[in-house]
Scaffold this motif. Structure first.
Motif, mmCIF file in Angstrom:
data_model
loop_
_atom_site.group_PDB
_atom_site.id
_atom_site.type_symbol
_atom_site.label_atom_id
_atom_site.label_comp_id
_atom_site.label_asym_id
_atom_site.label_seq_id
_atom_site.Cartn_x
_atom_site.Cartn_y
_atom_site.Cartn_z
ATOM 1 N N VAL A 84 -15.104 10.691 -40.798
ATOM 2 C CA VAL A 84 -16.309 10.742 -41.637
ATOM 3 C C VAL A 84 -17.301 11.727 -41.018
ATOM 4 O O VAL A 84 -17.695 11.570 -39.854
ATOM 5 N N PHE A 85 -17.699 12.726 -41.774
ATOM 6 C CA PHE A 85 -18.684 13.698 -41.302
ATOM 7 C C PHE A 85 -20.085 13.290 -41.767
ATOM 8 O O PHE A 85 -20.282 12.946 -42.932
ATOM 9 N N ILE A 86 -21.039 13.354 -40.828
ATOM 10 C CA ILE A 86 -22.441 13.097 -41.180
ATOM 11 C C ILE A 86 -23.278 14.309 -40.788
ATOM 12 O O ILE A 86 -22.879 15.115 -39.950
ATOM 13 N N ARG A 87 -24.456 14.404 -41.386
ATOM 14 C CA ARG A 87 -25.337 15.545 -41.113
ATOM 15 C C ARG A 87 -26.220 15.306 -39.893
ATOM 16 O O ARG A 87 -26.601 16.240 -39.207
ATOM 17 N N SER A 116 -20.480 13.901 -35.776
ATOM 18 C CA SER A 116 -21.868 14.342 -35.919
ATOM 19 C C SER A 116 -22.064 15.688 -35.242
ATOM 20 O O SER A 116 -21.514 15.931 -34.169
ATOM 21 N N PRO A 117 -22.869 16.584 -35.830
ATOM 22 C CA PRO A 117 -23.152 17.860 -35.168
ATOM 23 C C PRO A 117 -24.225 17.733 -34.100
ATOM 24 O O PRO A 117 -24.574 18.720 -33.455
ATOM 25 N N GLU A 118 -24.747 16.521 -33.905
ATOM 26 C CA GLU A 118 -25.896 16.346 -33.027
ATOM 27 C C GLU A 118 -25.514 16.013 -31.580
ATOM 28 O O GLU A 118 -24.482 15.402 -31.313
ATOM 29 N N LYS A 119 -26.397 16.385 -30.679
ATOM 30 C CA LYS A 119 -26.211 16.142 -29.250
ATOM 31 C C LYS A 119 -26.262 14.636 -28.967
ATOM 32 O O LYS A 119 -26.781 13.855 -29.778
ATOM 33 N N PRO A 120 -25.723 14.222 -27.802
ATOM 34 C CA PRO A 120 -25.639 12.787 -27.474
ATOM 35 C C PRO A 120 -26.955 12.020 -27.593
ATOM 36 O O PRO A 120 -26.964 10.892 -28.079
ATOM 37 N N GLU A 121 -28.069 12.628 -27.170
ATOM 38 C CA GLU A 121 -29.336 11.899 -27.246
ATOM 39 C C GLU A 121 -29.764 11.626 -28.680
ATOM 40 O O GLU A 121 -30.464 10.642 -28.962
ATOM 41 N N PHE A 122 -29.325 12.474 -29.611
ATOM 42 C CA PHE A 122 -29.629 12.246 -31.021
ATOM 43 C C PHE A 122 -28.620 11.284 -31.641
ATOM 44 O O PHE A 122 -28.963 10.539 -32.563
ATOM 45 N N ILE A 123 -27.391 11.304 -31.138
ATOM 46 C CA ILE A 123 -26.411 10.314 -31.581
ATOM 47 C C ILE A 123 -26.879 8.907 -31.211
ATOM 48 O O ILE A 123 -26.651 7.949 -31.950
ATOM 49 N N SER A 132 -31.582 19.520 -32.382
ATOM 50 C CA SER A 132 -30.599 18.438 -32.320
ATOM 51 C C SER A 132 -29.166 18.913 -32.146
ATOM 52 O O SER A 132 -28.320 18.158 -31.671
ATOM 53 N N ARG A 133 -28.883 20.174 -32.510
ATOM 54 C CA ARG A 133 -27.501 20.649 -32.514
ATOM 55 C C ARG A 133 -27.248 21.679 -31.411
ATOM 56 O O ARG A 133 -28.170 22.032 -30.685
ATOM 57 N N SER A 134 -26.016 22.131 -31.301
ATOM 58 C CA SER A 134 -25.649 23.010 -30.186
ATOM 59 C C SER A 134 -26.205 24.419 -30.327
ATOM 60 O O SER A 134 -26.160 25.200 -29.383
ATOM 61 N N ASP A 135 -26.712 24.783 -31.503
ATOM 62 C CA ASP A 135 -27.423 26.044 -31.646
ATOM 63 C C ASP A 135 -28.500 25.872 -32.709
ATOM 64 O O ASP A 135 -28.687 24.785 -33.247
ATOM 65 N N HIS A 136 -29.224 26.940 -32.971
ATOM 66 C CA HIS A 136 -30.320 26.866 -33.934
ATOM 67 C C HIS A 136 -29.982 27.583 -35.239
ATOM 68 O O HIS A 136 -30.856 28.079 -35.937
ATOM 69 N N SER A 137 -28.699 27.630 -35.569
ATOM 70 C CA SER A 137 -28.270 28.336 -36.773
ATOM 71 C C SER A 137 -28.579 27.560 -38.048
ATOM 72 O O SER A 137 -28.608 28.137 -39.125
ATOM 73 N N GLY A 138 -28.786 26.253 -37.928
ATOM 74 C CA GLY A 138 -29.033 25.432 -39.113
ATOM 75 C C GLY A 138 -27.774 24.980 -39.825
ATOM 76 O O GLY A 138 -27.841 24.311 -40.860
ATOM 77 N N ARG A 139 -26.596 25.327 -39.286
ATOM 78 C CA ARG A 139 -25.344 24.955 -39.941
ATOM 79 C C ARG A 139 -25.154 23.441 -39.979
ATOM 80 O O ARG A 139 -25.579 22.725 -39.078
#
Length: 319
Positions: free
Chosen positions: A182-185, A217-224, A274-281
């Protein structure tokens, strides 16, 4: 006494170096050298065009460029150079018809203008500028929402590895069960959080069907951690660093510039950092069932993030 002086100097130098490394690392190179580095490292070029008499230029250098968040974004995604528009930067100022200072040129590796801005920005505002530029880069090289199709039934998914919020590594090839992927944003998405709560109804049925549900999740552990706190879920939530899993399933896309600007302005660091880069993907909120051989046997692929796979459909297709 001499030892104390040396120790004090070392401490001061150490503090100074840390302060410098926290912000933007402006390289002492010319544009041609910056182009070569940008091409090699797949980065854009950021040029700060300033003058010695410009007050806002000095404020940018003192307050904005030294911010750790700005440093993280710009050092990772740009080759950064600062040029005096009345000295070494005079030709660039003429070429781009610059009359306001400070002026900011964002160029691609060939020297083509991607975005131009000028004036004073605080750190929060300049993060938005950087995100806007990176969004344009990704829209040129990445897929738009209507271009992603998702992997199809019958496709086999190669092994993928990812870590959860505790640092434990998950490897799909080591799983002898069926996998519900399951993919989440992200934790900022109320539809994602509500859906994860709904999926708890699956939990009693998964063991009998020899299946395991894994949330990507595309988010880093602290956001998970925030996702876990908001949803109270017991499911495994993996950090898709670099969007590798989303790319493998062909669910990764770049939102349009209007959507990116909205997310960056409304969600701020919850989105930008929150994600590994700032691309907004982001990933499409898709669901896939993989059999024990890691072939897709069923999928729910809907580009509208409000529409998710039902618990009933997932259970029916786990047989």
């Amino acid at each position: 006494m001499f030892k104390k002086i040396v120790l004090s100097l070392l401490i001061i130098v150490g503090i100074s170096l840390r302060a410098q490394s926290a912000g933007i690392n402006f390289q002492k190179i010319d544009l041609e050298a910056a182009k070569k580095i940008a091409a090699k490292e797949n980065k854009l070029i950021f040029i700060d065009l300033f003058t010695t008499w410009c007050g806002p230029c000095k404020l940018m250098a003192k307050n904005t460029f030294t911010d750790p968040r700005i440093g993280e974004m710009f050092n990772k995604n740009f080759v950064n150079i600062a040029l005096d528009a009345e000295k070494e930067g005079i030709n660039l100022a003429k070429e781009f018809k610059v009359v306001n200072y400070p002026s900011f040129l964002f160029l691609d590796p060939k020297g083509k203008l991607v975005q131009y801005d000028f004036g004073y920005y605080n750190a929060e505002q300049f993060l938005g500028v950087g995100a806007s530029v990176l969004g344009k880069k990704m829209s040129q090289s990445g897929k738009t929402l209507d271009q992603v199709k998702g992997k199809m039934v019958g496709d086999k998914i190669d092994n993928f590895n990812a870590k959860d919020h505790l640092g434990n590594t998950f490897s799909s090839s080591k799983e002898n069960q069926k996998l519900v992927i399951v993919f989440i944003r992200g934790q900022w998405c109320p539809y994602c959080n509500k859906y994860i709560e709904t999926l708890q109804k699956l939990s009693p049925e998964l063991k009998s069907k020899n299946a395991r549900l894994v949330i990507i999740s595309p988010e880093k552990p602290e956001f998970i951690e925030k996702t876990l706190s908001k949803t109270k879920t017991d499911y495994t939530v993996l950090y898709d660093e670099g969007y590798k899993i989303a790319e493998a399933f062909d669910v990764l896309y770049t939102p349009d510039s209007e959507t990116l600007n909205l997310y960056n302005s409304k969600l701020k660091e919850d989105f930008a950092d929150s994600r590994s880069d700032h691309s907004g993907r982001l990933p499409v909120s898709a669901t896939f069932i993989l059999n024990e051989s890691k072939e897709i046997t069923w999928r729910h692929f809907e580009t509208d993030y409000k529409k998710r796979a039902s618990v009933e459909d997932i259970l029916k297709n786990l047989n």
